[in-house]
Write an enzyme that holds these catalytic residues in place. Sequence first.
Site, PDB file in Angstrom:
ATOM      1  N   ASP A   1     -11.025  12.663   6.337  1.00  0.00           N
ATOM      2  CA  ASP A   1     -10.929  13.574   5.200  1.00  0.00           C
ATOM      3  C   ASP A   1      -9.495  13.960   4.872  1.00  0.00           C
ATOM      4  O   ASP A   1      -9.161  14.205   3.710  1.00  0.00           O
ATOM      5  CB  ASP A   1     -11.744  14.853   5.480  1.00  0.00           C
ATOM      6  CG  ASP A   1     -13.239  14.591   5.408  1.00  0.00           C
ATOM      7  OD1 ASP A   1     -13.626  13.600   4.771  1.00  0.00           O
ATOM      8  OD2 ASP A   1     -14.002  15.376   5.999  1.00  0.00           O
TER       9      ASP A   1
ATOM     10  N   HIS B   1     -11.860  16.242  15.641  1.00  0.00           N
ATOM     11  CA  HIS B   1     -13.118  15.496  15.548  1.00  0.00           C
ATOM     12  C   HIS B   1     -13.812  15.561  16.896  1.00  0.00           C
ATOM     13  O   HIS B   1     -13.162  15.474  17.928  1.00  0.00           O
ATOM     14  CB  HIS B   1     -12.856  14.032  15.164  1.00  0.00           C
ATOM     15  CG  HIS B   1     -14.079  13.335  14.676  1.00  0.00           C
ATOM     16  ND1 HIS B   1     -15.029  12.819  15.523  1.00  0.00           N
ATOM     17  CD2 HIS B   1     -14.510  13.088  13.414  1.00  0.00           C
ATOM     18  CE1 HIS B   1     -15.999  12.284  14.800  1.00  0.00           C
ATOM     19  NE2 HIS B   1     -15.721  12.441  13.529  1.00  0.00           N
TER      20      HIS B   1
END
Length: 368
Positions: A307, A255
């Site tokens: 996710d 991320h």
Amino acid sequence: LSYVPGLENIPAAETYISTIDTDVGKIWIRGFSLEDLALQSTYEEVLYLLIHGTLPDFETLSSFRRNIYDEWHVPQEIWDIVNMLPRDIHPMDILRTAISALAGFDRELDDPSHEANIRKAVRLVAKTGFLVGNLENMAKGGIRVFSRDLSHAANILQAIIERPAQNWEARAFETAFILYVEHELAASTFASRVIASTMTDIYGAVCGAISALKGPLHGGANEKALEVFQYDVAGAERFVRERLAARERIMGFGHRVYRRGIDPRAQVMKDILAELCRRHGDDRLYRVAVRVEEIMAAEKGLYPNLDFYVAPVYKLLGIPVKLFTPIFAASRMAGWCAHVIEQQLANRLFRPRAIYRGARGSSYPSRN
Ligand code: ACO
């Protein structure tokens, strides 16, 4: 001028909506922790918080819920347009087309007032949820109506799985749905703010956001994150090591903002995955997840994002993989709308500069 690829760590907006506080591992949504909201609140309440700025009292929430439910209806013309699209296109493309077409049916489309923008936000969230719940049903020829006795999220889940959901299933789904609702300047949200900054309409801004979300580096990752869960632990380990050796990415990891540890949203879903595995009496998916997490931390220093843990939870809930990203869109619609409204309340057009690397002064060839 100095150039930062991908605008990494560059503030590109001032906002009162949300922030990622990496020092304490928290996401603050208008002052509240997103994890607390996900575990204790409802999507409707969080939507109100996002677009109005405060939590509603009981009465206000009840009338706000009725307001959302009154907006579920999607005109037949939209279903007709959707039916004209090729059958095999991705549901994100169907959704983008449907939302774009819906703009034409909104009598307030070009009313730029704050009040009209708020009404359009509620309309967009309600209709996107209804569309996503029914994208597959429509192809099969029958739309499932939503019930006013159920929450917005539970309605979407039931329409998708085509059966009544147990309370714990609906709660797991709603928790994930709330976790997806807003996340500061994600690529899709930034896209929506850039579009909104031209003072165009809110539908146009969220269509751009839907397009950005579809990409595998953003929302599209939740589909791909499921790949590793088709294996047992040993198979998953092999899969991950082979991918890494081939210098490929493992979707659901990494991320831009969380560099030093797990995405706090992923931690909430990790606990929910453990609970769902217990209820199903089979902990394979949880063991696979934990092993993959260990390998990625050891080999790449990378941690799971939301996710990664949503994918196996959706699998256990019986949600078809191609609806993973549209569900993300149905939730994030609230965050996008809040940002579009905020952008337009104190607007300055986004118009950055580029560092030109091309030639100058080339002489135009003579044509005769
Ligand atoms: N698997 C393997 N390696 C990875 C991964 C991954 N998932 N993510 C990053 N890396 C590696 C890169 O190859 C790069 O290695 P290198 O320096 O040896 O070339 C290094 O880590 C840094 O990667 P960047 O792409 O520069 O990191 P960036 O901040 O630009 O990317 C992103 C963040 C796009 C999320 C990236 O981590 C990624 O592609 N992850 C997979 C897709 C994904 O899960 N997206 C969901 C985001 S969260 C959300 O939308 C809810």
